[in-house]
Design a protein around this motif. Structure first.
Motif, PDB file in Angstrom:
ATOM      1  N   VAL A 157       0.783  -1.120   0.107  1.00 16.10           N
ATOM      2  CA  VAL A 157      -0.026  -0.034  -0.180  1.00 16.10           C
ATOM      3  C   VAL A 157       0.917   1.008   0.031  1.00 16.10           C
ATOM      4  N   THR A 158       0.606   2.072  -1.131  1.00 11.73           N
ATOM      5  CA  THR A 158       1.454   3.316  -1.339  1.00 11.73           C
ATOM      6  C   THR A 158       0.696   4.493  -0.315  1.00 11.73           C
ATOM      7  N   LEU A 159       1.574   5.114   0.444  1.00  9.32           N
ATOM      8  CA  LEU A 159       0.942   6.238   1.226  1.00  9.32           C
ATOM      9  C   LEU A 159       1.581   7.441   0.712  1.00  9.32           C
ATOM     10  N   GLY A 160       0.654   8.417   0.047  1.00 10.48           N
ATOM     11  CA  GLY A 160       1.112   9.809  -0.434  1.00 10.48           C
ATOM     12  C   GLY A 160       1.322  10.888   0.556  1.00 10.48           C
ATOM     13  N   GLY A 161       1.908  11.839   0.324  1.00 12.10           N
ATOM     14  CA  GLY A 161       2.089  12.884   1.079  1.00 12.10           C
ATOM     15  C   GLY A 161       0.995  13.865   1.230  1.00 12.10           C
ATOM     16  N   GLN A 162       0.887  14.247   2.333  1.00 10.55           N
ATOM     17  CA  GLN A 162      -0.406  15.293   2.569  1.00 10.55           C
ATOM     18  C   GLN A 162       0.021  16.699   2.952  1.00 10.55           C
ATOM     19  N   ALA A 163      -0.843  17.614   3.137  1.00  7.50           N
ATOM     20  CA  ALA A 163      -0.894  18.985   3.041  1.00  7.50           C
ATOM     21  C   ALA A 163       0.569  19.424   4.103  1.00  7.50           C
ATOM     22  N   VAL A 164       0.586  18.825   5.113  1.00  7.01           N
ATOM     23  CA  VAL A 164       1.658  19.169   5.934  1.00  7.01           C
ATOM     24  C   VAL A 164       3.044  18.939   5.307  1.00  7.01           C
ATOM     25  N   SER A 165       3.076  17.657   4.719  1.00  4.41           N
ATOM     26  CA  SER A 165       4.361  17.497   3.827  1.00  4.41           C
ATOM     27  C   SER A 165       4.099  16.927   2.409  1.00  4.41           C
ATOM     28  N   SER A 168       6.361  14.083   1.367  1.00  2.25           N
ATOM     29  CA  SER A 168       6.562  12.592   2.061  1.00  2.25           C
ATOM     30  C   SER A 168       5.788  11.655   1.538  1.00  2.25           C
ATOM     31  N   PHE A 169       6.339  10.418   1.563  1.00  2.00           N
ATOM     32  CA  PHE A 169       5.740   9.134   1.151  1.00  2.00           C
ATOM     33  C   PHE A 169       6.211   8.054   2.031  1.00  2.00           C
ATOM     34  N   ALA A 170       5.257   6.964   1.927  1.00  2.00           N
ATOM     35  CA  ALA A 170       5.872   5.841   2.663  1.00  2.00           C
ATOM     36  C   ALA A 170       4.973   4.515   2.074  1.00  2.00           C
ATOM     37  N   LYS A 171       5.504   3.413   2.495  1.00  2.00           N
ATOM     38  CA  LYS A 171       4.886   2.140   2.120  1.00  2.00           C
ATOM     39  C   LYS A 171       4.417   0.962   3.027  1.00  2.00           C
ATOM     40  N   VAL A 172       3.372   0.574   3.019  1.00  2.00           N
ATOM     41  CA  VAL A 172       3.134  -0.667   4.023  1.00  2.00           C
ATOM     42  C   VAL A 172       2.882  -1.794   3.341  1.00  2.00           C
ATOM     43  N   TYR A 173       3.668  -2.854   3.896  1.00  2.00           N
ATOM     44  CA  TYR A 173       3.520  -4.246   3.307  1.00  2.00           C
ATOM     45  C   TYR A 173       2.886  -5.132   4.453  1.00  2.00           C
ATOM     46  N   TRP A 174       1.684  -5.492   4.114  1.00  2.00           N
ATOM     47  CA  TRP A 174       0.660  -6.235   5.005  1.00  2.00           C
ATOM     48  C   TRP A 174       0.106  -7.467   4.446  1.00  2.00           C
TER      49      TRP A 174
END
Length: 262
Positions: A157-165, A168-174
């Motif tokens: 699951v790719t997590l995209g950057g939000q208004a504060v940053s 930024s990005f991150a990934k979740v492996y579930w």
């Protein structure tokens, strides 16, 4: 000066060689009469000098020979008178002794250098072993992380950057079977002092319901930035917020750094 100090200092050798002052010679001669240890040491030095000089030069000067002969109490023995030696033979024995001393000094210096080199090699070996242990640990961690990324059973699951940053990005492996969950936080900036990233699993309906699944502790110390968090039973999305150290009961939405749907 005590008898032992005379013996240890090398003064008795100078006495035998005739290199002391008249006053010093008298002091040692008087001491030798009353101190058996000093007298024996003088006798031993004289015998050693005679043996060493005889091996390198066949003749002594009459004066030196008579001195040594008197101290060894050879006056009553049958001694063949010797002719004065030539200059080079007179001092050949002493020169040889000096050369032996110089050779010993050189060997001592080389031994000291060798010990220092061995010590340096030992230190270098320890440094290499520490580096190897560190690299081995890093390699094992890399292999583990690659296994997580390559596991086809993991939902990425790719997590995209939000208004504060926004950057930024991150990934979740579930793994939805085993419920194990890993976060790749390489796209997040280092948290400010006293703050920590907190990971949330989210249910979006019928109402938004966040559940904390862990903190990204020791962010700076984790060189590969892959963190294991709590097992996740169910999630429709994941989000990461910046919270005070120790985490929060509910997410601080104005500090929402990344968000992504499953």
């Amino acid at each position: 000066m005590e008898a032992k100090e005379y013996i240890d200092s090398g003064t008795l050798e100078l006495y035998v060689y005739g290199l002391l002052t008249e006053k010093e010679n008298l002091e040692i001669a008087e001491l030798a009469k009353t101190n058996k240890e000093v007298d024996q040491e003088i006798a031993a030095i004289e015998k050693a000098v005679v043996a060493l000089s005889s091996s390198f030069a066949p003749f002594h000067s009459v004066e030196n020979f008579e001195k040594i002969k008197a101290r060894l109490e050879l006056k009553n023995a049958k001694v063949v008178d010797l002719k004065p030696a030539s200059n080079w033979t007179q001092y050949a024995g002493w020169a040889a002794a000096v050369l032996l001393l110089l050779g010993f000094g050189y060997q001592t210096l080389e031994l000291t250098k060798s010990k220092e080199e061995i010590s340096n090699i030992g230190n270098e070996k320890n440094k290499i072993e520490r580096n190897y242990a560190f690299l081995d640990q890093q390699n094992k961690q890399t292999q583990k992380n690659l296994t997580i990324v390559r596991d086809i059973k993991n939902t990425s699951v790719t997590l995209g950057g939000q208004a504060v940053s926004p950057a930024s990005f991150a990934k979740v492996y579930w793994n939805q079977q085993t419920k194990t969950t890993y976060i790749d936080a390489a796209g997040l900036p280092a948290p400010p002092k006293g703050m920590v990233y907190q990971v949330w699993s989210l249910k979006l309906s019928p109402v938004l319901t966040p559940t904390s699944i862990g903190l990204l502790d020791n962010f700076e110390g984790n060189s590969q930035k892959i963190f294991a968090v709590n097992k996740t039973d169910s999630a429709e999305a994941f989000g990461i917020t910046l919270e005070p150290a120790g985490g929060s009961l509910t997410p601080t939405m104005e500090k929402l750094y990344t968000l992504g749907k499953v």
